[in-house]
Structure formats: structure tokens, C-alpha cells
Design a protein around this motif. Structure first.
Motif, PDB file in Angstrom:
ATOM      1  N   ARG A  87       0.635  -1.236  -0.027  1.00  0.00           N
ATOM      2  CA  ARG A  87      -0.070  -0.055  -0.266  1.00  0.00           C
ATOM      3  C   ARG A  87       0.802   1.289   0.052  1.00  0.00           C
ATOM      4  O   ARG A  87       0.624   2.308  -0.619  1.00  0.00           O
ATOM      5  CB  ARG A  87      -0.967   0.135   1.204  1.00  0.00           C
ATOM      6  CG  ARG A  87      -2.075   1.007   1.259  1.00  0.00           C
ATOM      7  CD  ARG A  87      -3.197   0.497   2.303  1.00  0.00           C
ATOM      8  NE  ARG A  87      -4.357   1.713   2.087  1.00  0.00           N
ATOM      9  CZ  ARG A  87      -5.420   1.105   2.307  1.00  0.00           C
ATOM     10  NH1 ARG A  87      -5.602  -0.209   2.554  1.00  0.00           N
ATOM     11  NH2 ARG A  87      -6.472   1.980   2.390  1.00  0.00           N
ATOM     12  N   TYR A 109      -1.982  -5.218  -0.764  1.00  0.00           N
ATOM     13  CA  TYR A 109      -3.118  -4.397   0.012  1.00  0.00           C
ATOM     14  C   TYR A 109      -3.472  -3.080  -0.539  1.00  0.00           C
ATOM     15  O   TYR A 109      -2.912  -1.979  -0.422  1.00  0.00           O
ATOM     16  CB  TYR A 109      -2.703  -4.324   1.397  1.00  0.00           C
ATOM     17  CG  TYR A 109      -3.580  -3.503   2.532  1.00  0.00           C
ATOM     18  CD1 TYR A 109      -4.868  -3.640   2.456  1.00  0.00           C
ATOM     19  CD2 TYR A 109      -2.888  -2.722   3.527  1.00  0.00           C
ATOM     20  CE1 TYR A 109      -5.738  -2.817   3.234  1.00  0.00           C
ATOM     21  CE2 TYR A 109      -3.882  -2.144   4.362  1.00  0.00           C
ATOM     22  CZ  TYR A 109      -5.127  -2.108   4.200  1.00  0.00           C
ATOM     23  OH  TYR A 109      -5.831  -1.678   5.259  1.00  0.00           O
ATOM     24  N   PRO A 110      -4.537  -3.227  -1.684  1.00  0.00           N
ATOM     25  CA  PRO A 110      -4.765  -1.997  -2.561  1.00  0.00           C
ATOM     26  C   PRO A 110      -5.582  -1.097  -1.648  1.00  0.00           C
ATOM     27  O   PRO A 110      -6.261  -1.371  -0.601  1.00  0.00           O
ATOM     28  CB  PRO A 110      -5.813  -2.530  -3.521  1.00  0.00           C
ATOM     29  CG  PRO A 110      -5.621  -3.996  -3.395  1.00  0.00           C
ATOM     30  CD  PRO A 110      -5.121  -4.455  -2.095  1.00  0.00           C
ATOM     31  N   ALA A 113      -9.484  -1.573  -0.988  1.00  0.00           N
ATOM     32  CA  ALA A 113      -9.665  -2.862  -0.271  1.00  0.00           C
ATOM     33  C   ALA A 113     -10.304  -2.198   1.026  1.00  0.00           C
ATOM     34  O   ALA A 113      -9.696  -1.495   1.432  1.00  0.00           O
ATOM     35  CB  ALA A 113      -8.671  -3.744  -0.118  1.00  0.00           C
ATOM     36  N   GLU A 118     -13.865  -7.232   4.352  1.00  0.00           N
ATOM     37  CA  GLU A 118     -13.338  -8.356   3.384  1.00  0.00           C
ATOM     38  C   GLU A 118     -12.519  -9.415   4.242  1.00  0.00           C
ATOM     39  O   GLU A 118     -12.278 -10.433   3.542  1.00  0.00           O
ATOM     40  CB  GLU A 118     -12.321  -7.904   2.063  1.00  0.00           C
ATOM     41  CG  GLU A 118     -13.354  -6.855   1.407  1.00  0.00           C
ATOM     42  CD  GLU A 118     -12.378  -6.253   0.203  1.00  0.00           C
ATOM     43  OE1 GLU A 118     -11.881  -7.266  -0.528  1.00  0.00           O
ATOM     44  OE2 GLU A 118     -12.524  -5.239  -0.104  1.00  0.00           O
ATOM     45  N   ASN A 122     -11.652 -13.572   3.444  1.00  0.00           N
ATOM     46  CA  ASN A 122     -10.631 -13.949   3.064  1.00  0.00           C
ATOM     47  C   ASN A 122      -9.965 -14.940   4.143  1.00  0.00           C
ATOM     48  O   ASN A 122      -9.344 -15.862   3.649  1.00  0.00           O
ATOM     49  CB  ASN A 122      -9.492 -12.532   3.328  1.00  0.00           C
ATOM     50  CG  ASN A 122      -9.723 -11.313   2.140  1.00  0.00           C
ATOM     51  OD1 ASN A 122     -10.317 -11.929   1.212  1.00  0.00           O
ATOM     52  ND2 ASN A 122      -9.196 -10.275   2.610  1.00  0.00           N
ATOM     53  N   THR A 306       1.310 -12.911  -5.569  1.00  0.00           N
ATOM     54  CA  THR A 306       0.368 -13.394  -4.448  1.00  0.00           C
ATOM     55  C   THR A 306       0.773 -15.010  -4.177  1.00  0.00           C
ATOM     56  O   THR A 306       0.859 -15.667  -4.909  1.00  0.00           O
ATOM     57  CB  THR A 306      -1.098 -13.166  -4.853  1.00  0.00           C
ATOM     58  OG1 THR A 306      -1.345 -14.053  -6.165  1.00  0.00           O
ATOM     59  CG2 THR A 306      -1.248 -11.823  -5.459  1.00  0.00           C
ATOM     60  N   ALA A 313      -4.181 -11.172   2.544  1.00  0.00           N
ATOM     61  CA  ALA A 313      -4.069 -10.505   1.277  1.00  0.00           C
ATOM     62  C   ALA A 313      -4.283 -11.543   0.001  1.00  0.00           C
ATOM     63  O   ALA A 313      -3.370 -11.879  -0.391  1.00  0.00           O
ATOM     64  CB  ALA A 313      -2.652  -9.754   1.270  1.00  0.00           C
ATOM     65  N   TRP A 317      -6.955  -9.592  -4.378  1.00  0.00           N
ATOM     66  CA  TRP A 317      -6.709  -8.241  -4.254  1.00  0.00           C
ATOM     67  C   TRP A 317      -5.450  -7.908  -5.245  1.00  0.00           C
ATOM     68  O   TRP A 317      -5.238  -7.019  -5.670  1.00  0.00           O
ATOM     69  CB  TRP A 317      -6.030  -7.942  -2.732  1.00  0.00           C
ATOM     70  CG  TRP A 317      -7.144  -7.911  -1.746  1.00  0.00           C
ATOM     71  CD1 TRP A 317      -8.520  -8.039  -2.079  1.00  0.00           C
ATOM     72  CD2 TRP A 317      -7.203  -7.561  -0.414  1.00  0.00           C
ATOM     73  NE1 TRP A 317      -9.364  -7.654  -0.802  1.00  0.00           N
ATOM     74  CE2 TRP A 317      -8.454  -7.464  -0.017  1.00  0.00           C
ATOM     75  CE3 TRP A 317      -5.938  -7.350   0.363  1.00  0.00           C
ATOM     76  CZ2 TRP A 317      -8.543  -7.308   1.352  1.00  0.00           C
ATOM     77  CZ3 TRP A 317      -6.034  -6.972   1.593  1.00  0.00           C
ATOM     78  CH2 TRP A 317      -7.588  -7.025   2.247  1.00  0.00           C
ATOM     79  N   HIS A 320      -6.894  -7.254  -8.682  1.00  0.00           N
ATOM     80  CA  HIS A 320      -7.680  -6.060  -8.469  1.00  0.00           C
ATOM     81  C   HIS A 320      -6.621  -4.691  -9.013  1.00  0.00           C
ATOM     82  O   HIS A 320      -6.919  -4.083  -9.664  1.00  0.00           O
ATOM     83  CB  HIS A 320      -8.297  -5.828  -7.535  1.00  0.00           C
ATOM     84  CG  HIS A 320      -9.062  -4.477  -7.334  1.00  0.00           C
ATOM     85  ND1 HIS A 320     -10.014  -4.065  -8.169  1.00  0.00           N
ATOM     86  CD2 HIS A 320      -8.664  -3.507  -6.587  1.00  0.00           C
ATOM     87  CE1 HIS A 320     -10.346  -2.847  -7.907  1.00  0.00           C
ATOM     88  NE2 HIS A 320      -9.699  -2.447  -6.883  1.00  0.00           N
ATOM     89  N   ALA A 321      -5.412  -5.054  -7.985  1.00  0.00           N
ATOM     90  CA  ALA A 321      -4.444  -3.753  -8.199  1.00  0.00           C
ATOM     91  C   ALA A 321      -4.003  -4.149  -9.869  1.00  0.00           C
ATOM     92  O   ALA A 321      -3.453  -2.879 -10.192  1.00  0.00           O
ATOM     93  CB  ALA A 321      -3.428  -4.434  -7.347  1.00  0.00           C
TER      94      ALA A 321
END
Length: 482
Positions: A87, A109-110, A113, A118, A122, A306, A313, A317, A320-321
Motif C-alpha cells: 500500500r 493490500y490495495p 480494499a 473483506e 479472506n 500473491t 491479502a 486483491w 484487482h491492483a
């Protein structure tokens, strides 16, 4: 940083109530919750006299990163980030793009989010990955059938009848009486999903707990104790209350938890649960601009890593980033938890390849060889010993092939019933140690590694330990092979 945003009053209160008691009086979970809240507000009040808590957040941290780059005289740097670090890295990429050559974003960790809303999903996802992986593995499924059912039944039983344990901080040697209830048990497994190296042991830990065998859990809780002082709670809540809490609500969180009733107790007293919202209500951290709740767009080359098992995380996520990072390469590493880039072998090799040339995606062929072998009960009658050099001690030995090896000098059998440990003892009298281990008189003397060894039997029935001990004098004390 000075002033440090540590909360020793929170640590002291946490240790005091590990056994759900104060001065012999049994405490309810509601009373412990109230004490946790009280100690956090006491910390906040003290810190507010020492620091401007509105200045501890991602925007300020990103400015610090850029100032550090300028102070060191670098035109550009490569960012390597993990967890919250991602982040922060995304903030630097957004605010100071001219100074960044490339970025490794590991366990993303965007900013958009919602950690509060969430995290229950998760956690549930990571548990299911573990259960599904065991079912798909014939050996694991045979050794630990119905793992998911056993897990939740064990948690329910421990919530109804918590177990008292003696746990020891291995760093300080201090011991504490602690209760293990079902919510703590689930949180413990959640935390262990972070660590790629402990993954093979998880089905066994769950099954052992279901049968009342909690030795491994006692050891793990001791290690967690050791890490408590490393957490800067003031920093954690200053960031969280500044840029996460303003864009979430307790009502929405409670609505989400209705879909995960078996996990609700875990979030009642946690930083990403009810306690977190109430702490932020009284934590004067200011409020982030709307920009801090929006995805980051960038053309800077980025490697997004990831882990399949990451409980906090998730891969979603990272995916998405990537949607707003034009020159990003995304990889999901099988069997990995939180922090793929610290896993030796394939993930680290790919990261180094990317940093050497961020203009193209690193070759990912090595990912096909990443697998997981769960620890299962094993027949120990046939053990294959292989040569081993212990550089840390400068001696040679034989070690069981294929055993779990947390350190070069520490080997654990696949069923965790047998341990082989080599240490050099510097601060304890030889005779004292022999007494502590219940050692017999020597039954054999021998020379090896140019050292004179004495072999003894050891027995500690109260601790369910029996085995053999070899000792030999060293320059600084003596060697011990247990």
C-alpha cells in the motif's frame, strides 16, 4: 522512528489476561474486551502528548520514502514491498513516480480494499484452500479425513470448554498460564496460514487438537508471545483509523459477519473487527482524503506476487491492483502463504530476474515444480541417514533424510514425534543440564569430529520425553546432541 508509537500498556494488559483472570477472579470475554479497549485508549492518550498522530499515515510515509531516496542521492530506486508495504509502495508510485524504476508488490493490500469488510471472507477462503488441498491429497485425506468438520467441531468444543496451558516466551524464558478457547484456536490456524514453512503441519495440528494433544500449539503460542513486543500498535491504529476506518462502518461489518457465523467470535476482539472500529472512534488520527480509497494507476513496471494460501491479502486483491497498473506482471504462487518473495527458490529467483530487467515478465516455468507435502503419521522403522555438515558448529553428522528441518541443526520426524537437535551450550553447567534431562550414567564413550563424546539415556516422563543424549566439550562450553 522517534517518538516510537509503542503501547506497552496494551502488551502488559494482554499478558495479564491470557488466563482470563485478574487477581484470581475469572473474567468474561466482555470484561476482557473492555480492558483491551481501556488499555488502547490509555496508550492513545499518552501518545497524543508525544506525537501528532495525524502525521502517521501512508501519504506521510510515501513522502518519507521519497526524502530518503533524495538524501541518499539516487535518481531512481526499485521498491520491494510486502503486505502494508505494498500500500505504501503504491502510494510512492502515485505521488513520486519520477523516482521509481520498478516495484515488487508482494501480498498486495490495495488502497480501495476494505480490510474490515473483506477479512472474514479472506479468512474463510484460506481455510477452504487448506481443507480442499488436503482432500485432494490422497495421503492427507486418509490420515486426516473430514478435516473441515474436525476443525470447526474442535473450535466449538474448545469454546465450550477452554483448556489451560503453560506457554513460554523462548526469548525471555518467562512463562504464562493461558486459556485456549475455540476462537483463539481458529485465530492461531489463521496466523499459521501466513507462514509457508508451517503449512505441511496444519492438518496434523488440527487433528492433534481434536484429540486433546496440544504440544505443538503450546510451542507456537510461545513463539507468538515472542513477537508481541515487535508490534507497534500506535502506528497500526494511526494508519488504520486515518485511511481505512473512514471508508467503512461497523454496521456493514456486522452484516458481513452474518454470512460467517462460525468466525464471528474471532472478530469480536480483533483489530479488524468490532474492537478496531471502537478504537478508531477515540483515536485522533485524522481522516484521509477520498484519493486514499481509490485504486492507483501507474505505468511503472511492477511484479505482483500473491500466495495461494494467503489468509489476509488474497490473490483477488493482487488481480484487482493489476487492473490499473499498465506494465504489471501478475503471478499466483501455489502452496505459498503471505510473503511470496521471502520464499527461497522459484519466487525469489523470479523477483531477482524481474529487478534485473523490469521491461519483461520473468519466466515462470519453475512454478510448475512448487508442491506441498503434508506431514502425516509415518513409519519410523526405516530412516535413511545422510551426511550433514553443521557449519554453525564446525562438525559433521548424519541426519534423517526428508525430515522437517526448521534449522540445519534441528530435525523433526514427519509425524513430529521424534526430534534430533544439535546445540552448543555456553551458559549452563554440564552436570546441571544432565540432571535437568534425567540423564543416566554414560553407557558408551566414543570419539568423533576429534571430540570425546559421552552417550547417555534421558527420560522425563512428566513431559512425555525419552531418548538419548550425547555431550562433548567444546572451546566455549559443550556440544549436546539430543
Amino acid at each position: 522512528s522517534e517518538p516510537a508509537l509503542d503501547c506497552p500498556e496494551v502488551l502488559a494488559q494482554s499478558l495479564e489476561t491470557l488466563d482470563f483472570e485478574i487477581d484470581g477472579r475469572q473474567l468474561s470475554k466482555e470484561e476482557i474486551y473492555a480492558l483491551n479497549l481501556e488499555s488502547m485508549f490509555a496508550c492513545e492518550e499518552r501518545l497524543r502528548q508525544e506525537a501528532d498522530l495525524t502525521a502517521y499515515n501512508t501519504v506521510a510515509n510515501a513522502a518519507d520514502v521519497n526524502d530518503l531516496r533524495l538524501a541518499l542521492g539516487y535518481d531512481q530506486v526499485n521498491l520491494w514491498s510486502i503486505s502494508y508495504g505494498t500500500r505504501l509502495a503504491l502510494g510512492v508510485m502515485r505521488d513520486y513516480p519520477e523516482g521509481i524504476r520498478s516495484a515488487v508488490l508482494d501480498s498486495v493490500y490495495p488502497p480501495d480494499a476494505d480490510l474490515y469488510l473483506e477479512t472474514p471472507a479472506n479468512m474463510d477462503r484460506a481455510f477452504n484452500v487448506l481443507f480442499d488441498r488436503c482432500v485432494a491429497d490422497q495421503t492427507c485425506n486418509q490420515a486426516y479425513p473430514n478435516l473441515q468438520q474436525v476443525f470447526f467441531e474442535t473450535a466449538e468444543r474448545l469454546n465450550a470448554n477452554p483448556v489451560s496451558q503453560e506457554i513460554t516466551n523462548p526469548l525471555t524464558g518467562e512463562s504464562y498460564t493461558a486459556l485456549l478457547d475455540g476462537d483463539t484456536f481458529m485465530l492461531l490456524i489463521f496466523r499459521l496460514l501466513y507462514d509457508t514453512s508451517t503449512r505441511p503441519l496444519l492438518p496434523k495440528i488440527i487433528y492433534d487438537a481434536s484429540q486433546g494433544s496440544l504440544d505443538l500449539i503450546v510451542q507456537i503460542r510461545g513463539l507468538i508471545l515472542m513477537k508481541l513486543e515487535a508490534v507497534s500498535r500506535g502506528m497500526y491504529y494511526s494508519v488504520l483509523c486515518h485511511e481505512e476506518n473512514p471508508f467503512s462502518t461497523l454496521e456493514a461489518h456486522q452484516s458481513v459477519l452474518e454470512g460467517y457465523p462460525e468466525l464471528a467470535g474471532v472478530f469480536e476482539n480483533g483489530g479488524t473487527g468490532t474492537l478496531g472500529y471502537q478504537i478508531c472512534d477515540g483515536w485522533e488520527a485524522g481522516q484521509a482524503a477520498v484519493l486514499e480509497n481509490q485504486p492507483v494507476s501507474s505505468t511503472i513496471p511492477a511484479l505482483v506476487m500473491t500466495g495461494e494460501f494467503d489468509p489476509i491479502a488474497p490473490p483477488a486483491w493482487g488481480k484487482h491492483a493489476v487492473e490499473t497498473l499498465e506494465n504489471a506482471y501478475y503471478f499466483e504462487y501455489p502452496t505459498v502463504g503471505h510473503g511470496a518473495s521471502v520464499v527461497a527458490g522459484c519466487p525469489q529467483e523470479m523477483m531477482v530476474t524481474f529487478i534485473n530487467d523490469p521491461s519483461q515478465a520473468p519466466t515462470a516455468g519453475c512454478m510448475a515444480d512448487m508442491g506441498i507435502e503434508f506431514t502425516t503419521p509415518t513409519d519410523l522403522t526405516e530412516v535413511n541417514l545422510v551426511p550433514l555438515t553443521l557449519d554453525v558448529f564446525g562438525i559433521r553428522a548424519l541426519a534423517p533424510q526428508g525430515w522437517y528441518q526448521p534449522k540445519p541443526e534441528y530435525h523433526i520426524s514427519p509425524d513430529t514425534k521424534v526430534e534430533l537437535v544439535v546445540v552448543e551450550v555456553l551458559d549452563e553447567a554440564h552436570e546441571t543440564l544432565l540432571t535437568q534431562w534425567g540423564a543416566s550414567e554414560p553407557f558408551r564413550e566414543m570419539e568423533n569430529n576429534s571430540l570425546n563424546w559421552s552417550l547417555r539415556e534421558v527420560s522425563l516422563p512428566d513431559h512425555n520425553i525419552a531418548g538419548y543424549l550425547a555431550t562433548a566439550p567444546s572451546e566455549a562450553g559443550f556440544y549436546m546432541v539430543l
